[in-house]
Design an enzyme around this catalytic site. Structure first.
Site, short mmCIF file in Angstrom:
data_model
loop_
_atom_site.label_atom_id
_atom_site.label_comp_id
_atom_site.label_asym_id
_atom_site.label_seq_id
_atom_site.Cartn_x
_atom_site.Cartn_y
_atom_site.Cartn_z
N PHE A 124 0.87 -1.07 0.06
CA PHE A 124 0.07 -0.06 0.07
C PHE A 124 0.76 1.29 0.02
CE2 PHE A 124 0.87 -0.99 4.56
CZ PHE A 124 1.34 0.40 5.02
N ASN A 134 12.29 -8.21 4.92
CA ASN A 134 12.35 -9.71 4.17
C ASN A 134 13.88 -9.69 3.86
OD1 ASN A 134 9.80 -10.30 4.91
ND2 ASN A 134 9.29 -10.78 2.68
N GLY A 187 0.15 -0.91 10.47
CA GLY A 187 -0.92 -1.41 11.14
C GLY A 187 -1.56 -2.29 10.04
N SER A 188 -2.73 -2.92 10.58
CA SER A 188 -3.68 -3.31 9.36
C SER A 188 -4.37 -2.22 9.06
CB SER A 188 -4.49 -4.45 10.12
OG SER A 188 -5.33 -3.78 11.22
N MET A 189 -4.84 -2.63 7.58
CA MET A 189 -5.77 -1.44 6.95
C MET A 189 -7.01 -0.97 7.84
SD MET A 189 -7.48 -1.91 3.26
CE MET A 189 -7.95 -0.65 2.36
N SER A 236 -0.44 3.06 12.58
CA SER A 236 0.83 2.60 12.40
C SER A 236 1.85 3.15 13.36
CB SER A 236 1.31 3.05 10.66
OG SER A 236 0.60 2.03 9.92
N HIS A 296 7.33 -6.48 12.44
CA HIS A 296 7.17 -5.77 10.97
C HIS A 296 5.70 -5.41 10.80
CE1 HIS A 296 4.99 -9.01 9.01
NE2 HIS A 296 5.12 -8.67 7.88
N GLY A 297 4.70 -5.71 11.60
CA GLY A 297 3.39 -5.05 11.49
C GLY A 297 2.43 -5.85 12.34
#
Length: 479
Positions: A206, A329, A374-376, A380, A398-399
């Site tokens: 995103f 990654n 964060g998630s959608m 964050s 990482h999230g």
């Protein structure tokens, strides 16, 4: 199957003794208790790779292919192993944040946010660019030189050294490697990778417009980074696209041949690895670095497109300064206590504290920004590493980390629930570029762990601290 022991802060850390070795888990009691048993099976397989020095999970850990997302795994650099499975198929996937000179009040009107999203869409294809776009960029230059391989027009701040951040405020702008390995790929791979340069891709990638709130305890760090309450920032999540995919596919096949020849393997046939000094291990390591070059340039070009869109909407006064770019990654060599290690991070972020010598020069005194999405539809975070992260090789989350698969999310989460989480139809709506939310319901917050709980574990374990919380205003997603 395993036993656990805790350190001085048992609420956020456990050492789990598995048949093949020790696994270090950084997670709250609640998050640890909710872990799928499969994550421990995967860890046990990973620990069977010879010579493992250390392995840990972050609180956002969840099942992946061969290795869990949220893994840090370490071998000696001299005689260790390398594993594409403990890097991930999207090599170099990571985060980038740009700080703007705009305040949240300039985007309060939902119509402005919609204009901005539409403008970004005009500059930023999700999957591939039209023929001829970026024709002045030589892909081989990007692959070989990373950000230094881009034409000057795409690095406009390089003309003003005092203001330049594009080449300095990054985890690494250029990875060196043996370029002879590039001959392994057909023209079709080069062509497709060139078409995808500067694109988001699908899945959880995103570009998001956010408004930040500074954590009072970290205000000094935030000010040193040039951040302030109410500032608008742009957060970008993407990776190495077709190039990284080709590297992973080709090299995984070659490493599997080496495993068969040497009698290596575990109960998981999808877990691929080989000695670093093997021919296949060396080829993968060099091509891994080529994909890291692609990934950092890809995120830079996405930010360039977003910058052009901001200027269309807000005029030439709009600025997007690079705050930081990092990976989650990857694998590379690091020095810890005078020893050289080959460190893998799959869905894990390096977060260095102040004065660590590996910090880029602009962040030597404070520690670099650690960028945690964060998630959608949820917040964050911008964090900074703490000295307590040393035993974990300075790795953090990482999230948010998935709690259910894409197919399960589509079955269990309704579009109305997704709309409610985005506050659709209200003045505070998080504007999304997708015409139909049904197409991306698998990316709804209900598919992920609560990012606030993840951050609580990271802070509670002493790995890092919060500098700012980022509230989403608008999101551009891939198809």
């Amino acid at each position: 199957m395993f036993t656990t022991t805790a350190n001085a802060n048992p609420s956020y850390y456990r050492q789990v003794q598995l048949p093949a070795g020790s696994l270090h888990v950084y997670a709250s009691d609640a998050l640890f208790g909710a872990l799928d048993y499969k994550v421990f099976d995967m860890a046990n397989n990973n620990l069977q790779i010879p010579g493992n020095v250390y392995m840990s999970y972050t609180p956002d850990v969840h099942v992946g292919v061969g290795t869990c997302i949220g893994t840090t795994a370490v071998w000696n650099a001299r005689d260790g192993y390398v594993s594409p499975s403990i890097v991930g198929s999207d090599i170099g996937c990571g985060m980038r944040v740009h700080a703007t000179n705009l305040g949240g009040e300039e985007l309060r009107d939902v119509r402005v946010r919609r204009r901005l999203v539409k403008a970004i869409e005009a500059y930023l294809p999700m999957e591939e660019h039209a023929r001829g776009h970026f024709s002045d960029i030589r892909l081989e230059h990007v692959i070989r030189k990373g950000l230094h391989g881009l034409p000057k027009k795409y690095v406009p701040d390089s003309y003003s050294p005092r203001k330049a951040t594009s080449l300095t405020h990054v985890e690494c702008a250029k990875f060196g490697f043996d370029e002879e390995h590039l001959d392994r790929f057909a023209d079709t791979v080069w062509h497709r990778s060139h078409r995808q340069l500067g694109t988001l891709g699908g899945g959880n990638h995103f570009a998001e417009i956010q408004e930040i709130r500074i954590d009072e305890a970290s205000r000094g760090v935030a000010e040193a980074w040039g951040l302030y309450d109410g500032q608008v920032v742009v957060m970008i999540h993407s990776g190495s696209r077709a190039w990284g995919g080709a590297v992973n596919q080709h090299c995984s096949s070659e490493l599997a041949k080496t495993m068969r020849a040497r009698g290596l393997g575990t109960a998981d046939p999808k877990l691929v690895f080989a000695p670093l000094d093997s021919e296949a291990g060396q080829a993968y390591t060099h091509l891994l670095y080529s994909a890291l070059n692609y990934a950092v340039a890809n995120r830079h070009l996405i930010a360039y497109a977003v910058r052009e869109a901001f200027r269309d909407v807000f005029g030439p006064k709009a600025e997007l300064r690079t705050l930081y770019d990092l990976m989650h990654n990857y694998a590379w060599e690091e020095e810890h206590d005078g020893n050289a290690y080959f460190v893998h991070r799959k869905g894990a972020t390096r977060a260095l504290p102040a004065h660590h010598p590996d910090n880029p020069e602009p962040y030597r005194e404070t520690g670099h920004p650690a960028l945690i999405p964060g998630s959608m539809g949820t917040s964050s975070y911008l964090m900074v590493g703490a000295e307590g992260g040393k035993p974990n090789y300075y790795s953090i989350c990482h999230g948010a980390g998935r709690i259910r698969s894409r197919s399960a999310t589509k079955r269990l989460v309704t579009v109305d629930e997704f709309k409610a989480s985005l506050r659709v139809g209200t003045d505070s709506e998080i504007v999304v570029n997708q015409r139909s939310l049904e197409s991306i319901v698998d990316e709804s917050p209900q598919a992920y762990k609560d990012v606030d709980h993840i951050i609580e574990s990271v802070v509670g374990a002493g790995l890092a601290r919060v500098v700012a919380k980022c509230k989403p205003l608008a999101t551009v997603k891939g198809a």
